[in-house]
Write a protein that holds these residues in place. Structure first.
Motif, PDB file in Angstrom:
ATOM      1  N   ALA A  99       0.834  -1.204   0.000  1.00 35.43           N
ATOM      2  CA  ALA A  99       0.000   0.000   0.000  1.00 35.43           C
ATOM      3  C   ALA A  99       0.871   1.257   0.000  1.00 35.43           C
ATOM      4  N   ALA A 100       1.863   1.296   0.890  1.00 34.31           N
ATOM      5  CA  ALA A 100       2.725   2.474   0.954  1.00 34.31           C
ATOM      6  C   ALA A 100       3.545   2.629  -0.323  1.00 34.31           C
ATOM      7  N   ARG A 101       3.961   1.504  -0.905  1.00 34.52           N
ATOM      8  CA  ARG A 101       4.713   1.558  -2.171  1.00 34.52           C
ATOM      9  C   ARG A 101       3.866   2.166  -3.279  1.00 34.52           C
ATOM     10  N   GLY A 102       2.609   1.752  -3.352  1.00 35.30           N
ATOM     11  CA  GLY A 102       1.712   2.333  -4.345  1.00 35.30           C
ATOM     12  C   GLY A 102       1.450   3.813  -4.079  1.00 35.30           C
ATOM     13  N   GLY A 103       1.336   4.195  -2.799  1.00 34.03           N
ATOM     14  CA  GLY A 103       1.131   5.599  -2.468  1.00 34.03           C
ATOM     15  C   GLY A 103       2.309   6.471  -2.849  1.00 34.03           C
ATOM     16  N   VAL A 104       3.526   5.957  -2.688  1.00 29.78           N
ATOM     17  CA  VAL A 104       4.713   6.712  -3.094  1.00 29.78           C
ATOM     18  C   VAL A 104       4.710   6.913  -4.610  1.00 29.78           C
TER      19      VAL A 104
END
Length: 431
Positions: free
Chosen positions: A185-190
């Protein structure tokens, strides 16, 4: 009724008229201001209150037409959902036009996916999906680093250090996306944040905050080695330099931001998350938009379009709201004082004051009452057995008999009644 009384009643009546006239305007404003101030920390409640003031059928119809003209089917559907939830009617023609627009987007979606994967820029769900697919495999981050490396090497102002830092973080965590690191999730948000930066859709305050995050979690000295590998197109060197440039203990803030951005993307779509990032001025406001989206769902985009930043914060309106609340409090105090004065005047009419009594008469009454209440001293009742005169001490009986004889003699000589006769005359008659 005296002139003074007439003036007092007239002023009281005028005060009541003024309070009644101002209360009809002040109280609704004060109540709304109090509700808005109370909802200042709750974006869903704040947006709900403000939509009541600005949303109308004419506004909804105009916004739907504008979204259809811009071929933004997501925004048009968001306005339709918002209108349905508020009981505002939407014409059948607009619904049909939206259905036609959605049916004709299949070809454009495929083309947008390919463009997003190759360029890393997207403003649709399909284009952003292509960008995410490229970045998850590391291809997108390598593409961005290779593109930015020559610009940064010659000091070109077009070099974007924020994009370099986000691409470095993404490339370093690509191998650990599924087993740790930032997390999926955080990777996609970045990645979404990087796309918004490249498309200039980030607000300036949020860009400044993002720059500080990138500087905290990326070593500037290692970034120079990363850029050199990018200029040489050394893919393995890029990966190794990216891993060496990351400070794992400082990635927490960027991880949280990426997670919130990705959750927004899941609720509002590609254009919705880009719209939110253009409004937010800090990571805290991104969290507030996420809370708003969790409540409004598909209606979030329409709400943000209508209210803009007023859906998130009070802004400059806070001073007017505080003044409205203080005005309502002052009105309530004025009503309380008016009621007090009215009660006093009505009481004086129903129970008039008695005229003051004469002071001298009142003082006399008080003196009499005090003298009656003062106890008198009791004289001693001891019997007297003898008296003393020039002849010495004589028994009381002998003195009494001698006195009686002398009295009789003086009475006879003088021709007057004797002491016994006077005593007899003064005694009450026998019954």
């Amino acid at each position: 009724m005296t002139l003074r009384t007439i003036i007092a009643w007239s002023l009281l009546a005028l005060t009541g008229i003024v309070l009644a006239g101002t209360g009809a305007r002040l109280l609704p404003q004060a109540r709304r201001a109090a509700l808005v101030l109370r909802a200042a920390e709750a974006p869903p409640a704040l947006a709900d209150l403000r939509l009541k003031d600005v949303l109308s059928s004419e506004r909804v119809a105009a916004e739907i037409d504008a979204a259809l003209a811009a071929e933004d089917d997501e925004l048009a559907q968001s306005f339709i959902d918002l209108a349905d939830g508020r009981g505002i009617s939407v014409s059948a023609d607009q619904r049909e036009r939206l259905a036609t627009l959605r049916s004709s987007t299949a070809y454009f979606s495929a083309r947008a996916f390919a463009a997003g994967a190759m360029t890393g820029e997207a403003d649709s769900a399909a284009g952003l999906a292509g960008t995410l697919a490229a970045d998850v495999t590391g291809v997108g981050d390598i593409r961005d680093l290779v593109r930015e490396a020559p610009l940064c090497a010659r000091g070109d102002p077009a070099c974007d250090r924020v994009v370099v830092g986000l691409a470095t973080v993404g490339l370093a965590t690509t191998a650990t996306t599924w087993i740790g690191g930032l997390g999926l999730a955080a990777r996609g948000g970045v990645t979404i944040t990087k796309v918004a930066r490249k498309m200039h859709r980030l607000s300036e305050p949020l860009t400044a905050g993002l720059t500080r995050m990138v500087r905290a979690c990326v070593d500037p000295a290692a970034v120079e080695a990363l850029l050199q590998a990018g200029r040489r197109m050394n893919i393995d060197g890029l990966r190794a330099a990216a891993v060496a440039a990351i400070r794992p203990t400082e990635v927490g803030a960027l991880r949280d931001l990426g997670r919130n951005v990705y959750q927004l993307y899941g609720i509002t779509g590609a254009r919705g998350v880009l719209q939110a990032l253009s409004l937010a001025r800090s990571p805290v406001e991104v969290v507030r938009i996420e809370r708003l989206a969790a409540r409004f769902g598909s209606k979030t985009r329409a709400t943000l379009k209508v209210l803009d930043r007023a859906a998130l914060v009070l802004g400059a309106e806070i001073s007017a709201l505080v003044r409205a609340v203080l005005g309502g409090i002052a009105w309530c105090i004025g009503v309380a004082l008016f009621c007090r004065r009215l009660g006093l005047m009505v009481g004086r009419v129903l129970w008039p004051r008695r005229p003051p009594a004469d002071r001298s008469l009142e003082a006399t009454r008080v003196a009499i009452s005090l003298s009656a209440a003062t106890p008198r001293p009791i004289l001693s009742q001891r019997p007297v057995t003898s008296v003393t005169d020039g002849r010495g001490a004589q028994p009381i009986g002998a003195e009494a008999s001698g006195s009686a004889d002398d009295e009789r003699e003086r009475g006879v000589v003088a021709g007057g009644p004797s002491a016994d006769a006077r005593c007899a005359g003064s005694r009450p008659p026998d019954v």
